[in-house]
Design an enzyme around this catalytic site. Sequence first.
Site, PDB file in Angstrom:
ATOM      1  N   TYR A 180       0.831  -1.210   0.000  1.00 32.89           N
ATOM      2  CA  TYR A 180       0.000   0.000   0.000  1.00 32.89           C
ATOM      3  C   TYR A 180       0.863   1.257   0.000  1.00 32.89           C
ATOM      4  O   TYR A 180       0.600   2.219  -0.740  1.00 32.89           O
ATOM      5  CB  TYR A 180      -0.916  -0.037   1.220  1.00 32.89           C
ATOM      6  CG  TYR A 180      -1.827   1.149   1.374  1.00 32.89           C
ATOM      7  CD1 TYR A 180      -2.902   1.346   0.513  1.00 32.89           C
ATOM      8  CD2 TYR A 180      -1.636   2.055   2.416  1.00 32.89           C
ATOM      9  CE1 TYR A 180      -3.752   2.424   0.675  1.00 32.89           C
ATOM     10  CE2 TYR A 180      -2.486   3.132   2.585  1.00 32.89           C
ATOM     11  CZ  TYR A 180      -3.547   3.316   1.710  1.00 32.89           C
ATOM     12  OH  TYR A 180      -4.385   4.396   1.871  1.00 32.89           O
ATOM     13  N   LYS A 184       0.886   4.105  -2.881  1.00 26.65           N
ATOM     14  CA  LYS A 184       0.533   5.496  -2.601  1.00 26.65           C
ATOM     15  C   LYS A 184       1.700   6.444  -2.850  1.00 26.65           C
ATOM     16  O   LYS A 184       1.496   7.616  -3.194  1.00 26.65           O
ATOM     17  CB  LYS A 184       0.018   5.619  -1.164  1.00 26.65           C
ATOM     18  CG  LYS A 184      -1.362   5.002  -0.961  1.00 26.65           C
ATOM     19  CD  LYS A 184      -2.379   5.571  -1.936  1.00 26.65           C
ATOM     20  CE  LYS A 184      -3.799   5.225  -1.573  1.00 26.65           C
ATOM     21  NZ  LYS A 184      -4.768   5.709  -2.590  1.00 26.65           N
TER      22      LYS A 184
END
Length: 309
Positions: A180, A184
């Site tokens: 993640y 991001k």
Amino acid sequence: MNGTTPAADGRRDRVVVVTGAGRGLGRAHALAFAAEGARVVVNDLGTALDGWGRADGPDGPAHTVAEEIRAAGGDAVAHTGDIATEEGAASLVATALDTYGRLDTLVNNAGFLRDRMLVNLTGDDWDAVLRVHAKGHFLTLRQAAAYWRTLAKEGRPAAARVVNTTSGAGLLGGVGQGNYAAAKAAVVALTLVAAAELAPYGVQVNAIAPAARTRMTEGTFAGLTARPDEVSPLVVWLGSADSAGVTGRVFEAEAGRVTVMEGWHPGPTATAPGPGPGWTPATVGPAARALLTRATEPRPVYGARPPAP
């Protein structure tokens, strides 16, 4: 392309696409845009928190939110395509153009989590999270950008806006969130590149790092109480013509607080001694340590254990 004139200044009557708008932050953004008079394309596959499953029927979250907007007197249409595919991203932009005749604002918000410590993270977990966050942002942005470039070449540049969604994990890292955090961080880099490349077409591209209690964050940040709708005002402003001149920026947003995040900047520097071959392993180590004594300490990774006293 459709021959209509791009949207006028301000927030009203803009055509806005919001991905992942069936729940949480995306839903809050869609409702907030509609409350300001925008016409909204509500995208959501209706997947579970980890990306499995699909609820794209008439009772799915995209249709539910679109109906909620219409019931309040607004204008919205549901889109249930997978924005991490070429076909889904293309149909998303086509839905805006076919339904409303133009596209003014793209809010990239769709995503899910598959948190694991690195030693337990599978290749499938990595690929799935990078796909929805990084590739999903890229494909929708590319489709929208192609439309806006065509308008500019026709002499009708739009006051277009893109709001991407990064995370504190993408800025600082997050323990148990290697996939993640990497996705991001990629969103931030994509935002900076897109802001530079699309400026000639009248497109502004910014990113937000929101902090709000949603189904994605409640397992990771149990004490987080900020509501999704407390983030949406900034997104609506960034997505409107009122934000003219603001591009290539990352904002952290949570309840009652907005922060402009500042990324990598050159810090202390040392030059190799000369004349000679330059640095050697024996000389560069001490020089690097001396630089670190003058450098600002990095903020800790989210979830990292504090150093032992």
